[in-house]
Design a protein around this motif. Sequence first.
Motif, mmCIF file in Angstrom:
data_model
loop_
_atom_site.group_PDB
_atom_site.id
_atom_site.type_symbol
_atom_site.label_atom_id
_atom_site.label_comp_id
_atom_site.label_asym_id
_atom_site.label_seq_id
_atom_site.Cartn_x
_atom_site.Cartn_y
_atom_site.Cartn_z
ATOM 1 N N LEU A 5 35.160 35.735 49.458
ATOM 2 C CA LEU A 5 35.057 36.939 50.270
ATOM 3 C C LEU A 5 34.439 38.116 49.541
ATOM 4 C CD1 LEU A 5 38.592 36.723 51.913
ATOM 5 C CD2 LEU A 5 36.429 35.789 52.759
ATOM 6 N N SER A 6 34.019 37.935 48.281
ATOM 7 C CA SER A 6 33.435 39.046 47.539
ATOM 8 C C SER A 6 32.493 38.515 46.471
ATOM 9 C CB SER A 6 34.530 39.910 46.897
ATOM 10 O OG SER A 6 35.279 39.141 45.975
ATOM 11 N N SER A 7 31.606 39.396 46.020
ATOM 12 C CA SER A 7 30.719 39.089 44.894
ATOM 13 C C SER A 7 31.290 39.721 43.635
ATOM 14 C CB SER A 7 29.321 39.638 45.161
ATOM 15 O OG SER A 7 28.770 39.053 46.326
ATOM 16 N N LEU A 8 30.945 39.138 42.489
ATOM 17 C CA LEU A 8 31.569 39.535 41.239
ATOM 18 C C LEU A 8 30.534 39.476 40.123
ATOM 19 C CD1 LEU A 8 34.637 40.151 40.713
ATOM 20 C CD2 LEU A 8 34.818 37.827 39.839
ATOM 21 N N VAL A 9 30.521 40.500 39.252
ATOM 22 C CA VAL A 9 29.591 40.515 38.132
ATOM 23 C C VAL A 9 30.246 41.231 36.960
ATOM 24 C CG1 VAL A 9 28.494 42.676 38.899
ATOM 25 C CG2 VAL A 9 27.214 41.093 37.447
ATOM 26 N N ARG A 10 29.964 40.753 35.743
ATOM 27 C CA ARG A 10 30.429 41.423 34.528
ATOM 28 C C ARG A 10 29.273 42.250 33.994
ATOM 29 N NH1 ARG A 10 30.659 40.891 28.867
ATOM 30 N NH2 ARG A 10 32.713 41.361 27.959
ATOM 31 N N ILE A 11 29.541 43.518 33.688
ATOM 32 C CA ILE A 11 28.483 44.394 33.188
ATOM 33 C C ILE A 11 28.804 44.853 31.766
ATOM 34 C CG2 ILE A 11 27.806 45.172 35.489
ATOM 35 C CD1 ILE A 11 29.329 47.802 34.937
ATOM 36 N N PRO A 33 21.842 47.316 43.612
ATOM 37 C CA PRO A 33 22.598 46.095 43.302
ATOM 38 C C PRO A 33 23.999 46.417 42.805
ATOM 39 C CG PRO A 33 20.384 45.981 42.394
ATOM 40 C CD PRO A 33 20.575 47.389 42.899
ATOM 41 N N LEU A 34 24.869 45.432 42.944
ATOM 42 C CA LEU A 34 26.278 45.621 42.615
ATOM 43 C C LEU A 34 26.471 46.105 41.176
ATOM 44 C CD1 LEU A 34 29.247 45.279 43.482
ATOM 45 C CD2 LEU A 34 29.076 42.867 42.798
ATOM 46 N N ILE A 36 34.242 44.621 34.955
ATOM 47 C CA ILE A 36 34.006 43.701 36.069
ATOM 48 C C ILE A 36 33.763 44.538 37.315
ATOM 49 C CG2 ILE A 36 34.945 41.815 37.446
ATOM 50 C CD1 ILE A 36 34.533 41.128 34.495
ATOM 51 N N VAL A 37 32.719 44.192 38.052
ATOM 52 C CA VAL A 37 32.380 44.916 39.273
ATOM 53 C C VAL A 37 32.436 43.938 40.440
ATOM 54 C CG1 VAL A 37 30.730 46.460 40.376
ATOM 55 C CG2 VAL A 37 30.791 46.299 37.877
ATOM 56 N N LYS A 38 33.087 44.348 41.511
ATOM 57 C CA LYS A 38 33.155 43.494 42.697
ATOM 58 C C LYS A 38 33.033 44.336 43.948
ATOM 59 C CE LYS A 38 37.030 41.732 44.118
ATOM 60 N NZ LYS A 38 38.309 41.024 44.270
ATOM 61 N N ASP A 39 32.588 43.685 44.998
ATOM 62 C CA ASP A 39 32.600 44.326 46.307
ATOM 63 C C ASP A 39 33.723 43.698 47.120
ATOM 64 O OD1 ASP A 39 31.590 41.835 46.951
ATOM 65 O OD2 ASP A 39 29.570 42.548 47.416
ATOM 66 N N GLY A 40 33.728 43.882 48.399
ATOM 67 C CA GLY A 40 34.791 43.336 49.221
ATOM 68 C C GLY A 40 34.983 44.181 50.452
ATOM 69 N N PRO A 41 35.887 43.768 51.318
ATOM 70 C CA PRO A 41 36.067 44.500 52.574
ATOM 71 C C PRO A 41 36.670 45.884 52.412
ATOM 72 C CG PRO A 41 37.675 42.724 52.379
ATOM 73 C CD PRO A 41 36.694 42.543 51.268
ATOM 74 N N ASP A 42 37.438 46.139 51.330
ATOM 75 C CA ASP A 42 38.127 47.432 51.203
ATOM 76 C C ASP A 42 38.473 47.698 49.741
ATOM 77 O OD1 ASP A 42 39.603 49.728 51.515
ATOM 78 O OD2 ASP A 42 40.773 48.986 53.220
ATOM 79 N N LEU A 71 34.367 48.153 43.488
ATOM 80 C CA LEU A 71 35.544 48.267 42.632
ATOM 81 C C LEU A 71 35.134 47.892 41.209
ATOM 82 C CD1 LEU A 71 38.677 48.570 42.348
ATOM 83 C CD2 LEU A 71 38.815 46.115 42.809
ATOM 84 N N VAL A 72 35.490 48.721 40.237
ATOM 85 C CA VAL A 72 35.172 48.472 38.832
ATOM 86 C C VAL A 72 36.491 48.373 38.079
ATOM 87 C CG1 VAL A 72 33.838 49.193 36.828
ATOM 88 C CG2 VAL A 72 33.110 49.907 39.117
ATOM 89 N N ILE A 73 36.709 47.218 37.432
ATOM 90 C CA ILE A 73 37.991 46.968 36.791
ATOM 91 C C ILE A 73 37.806 46.441 35.368
ATOM 92 C CG2 ILE A 73 39.245 46.567 38.947
ATOM 93 C CD1 ILE A 73 38.921 43.572 38.507
ATOM 94 N N GLU A 74 38.907 46.436 34.676
ATOM 95 C CA GLU A 74 38.961 45.978 33.295
ATOM 96 C C GLU A 74 38.787 44.464 33.187
ATOM 97 O OE1 GLU A 74 42.474 45.893 29.846
ATOM 98 O OE2 GLU A 74 42.932 46.375 31.938
ATOM 99 N N PRO A 75 37.964 43.978 32.252
ATOM 100 C CA PRO A 75 37.933 42.539 31.973
ATOM 101 C C PRO A 75 39.209 42.144 31.222
ATOM 102 C CG PRO A 75 35.997 43.675 31.077
ATOM 103 C CD PRO A 75 36.996 44.718 31.431
ATOM 104 N N LEU A 76 39.768 41.013 31.584
ATOM 105 C CA LEU A 76 40.983 40.527 30.932
ATOM 106 C C LEU A 76 40.728 39.171 30.289
ATOM 107 C CD1 LEU A 76 43.683 41.432 33.602
ATOM 108 C CD2 LEU A 76 43.173 42.640 31.476
#
Length: 266
Positions: free
Chosen positions: A27-33, A3-4, A42-48, A77-82
């Motif tokens: 165009l993408s799924s998004l989840v906060r972990i 899972p994402l 924040i974790v998301k998928d996407g085309p690239d 993609l794993v990014i900073e929560p803002l």
Amino acid sequence: MMPLAERGAALLGRRLVRAEPMSGGDLSSLVRIVLDDGSAAIVKDGPDPPAEAGMLRAIRAAGIPAPEVFAADLRTLVIEPLPAGGGNADADLGRVLARLHAVTGDDYGWNRDYAFGTVRIANHGSEDWPDFWAERRLLCHAPHLDAALRRRIEALAATLPERLPARPRPALLHGDLWSGNILTDGGRVSGLIDPACYHGHAEVDLAMLSLFGAPGPAFREAYGEAEPGMAERRAIYRLWPALVHLRLFGSGYRSMVEALLDATGC
């Protein structure tokens, strides 16, 4: 398939404690972990994801608020929560975009192609702006349109050398700038997200920004005066997102494309 949320935790080398679903884009799924050390991401998928990671880094390198990229691979993609408490930030947005657009590239385009979902976006460089806009942003859609729309797009593309500046300053563009991709908190812009960066005429971002609801006069006052002829170019630049929406989401966007073509006289 992992899972994402678990993929994001694994990329960070941490154990997943909790995952909280978030409302994402089309165009993408998004989840906060939340991880075992108490940190969050924040974790998301996407085309690239690698392409998006590179664009976020470019925006941050320009001194513009955007999420820090914690990790990325071909699927995740794993990014900073803002902070995103909201509030009117029109004046700060004007200042932020002015700083973004002050960053200049060598030519028009980007260092790699990417995609909006199934719609591939070609970005190989050009030194001629009307040619770039015609080939990479309008005519690329022609094979996917019916004959009537295709003829109108081709007719418009043929006139772009007379309608667009030949070599405007190649500003760093967000590329998909609408209110949903601007996080605000306490009257300030806390981050620009979901970029589709390239170098081009700064008016492209401004045209997109006002396509689905425009910021107030404080934005223009902070950003700076409009270039002469901007109103005449607005519909040409708005056609790009309208055509992408038509291809991704179907005939509900046809009337928008036709209205924009009407505004150009083609």
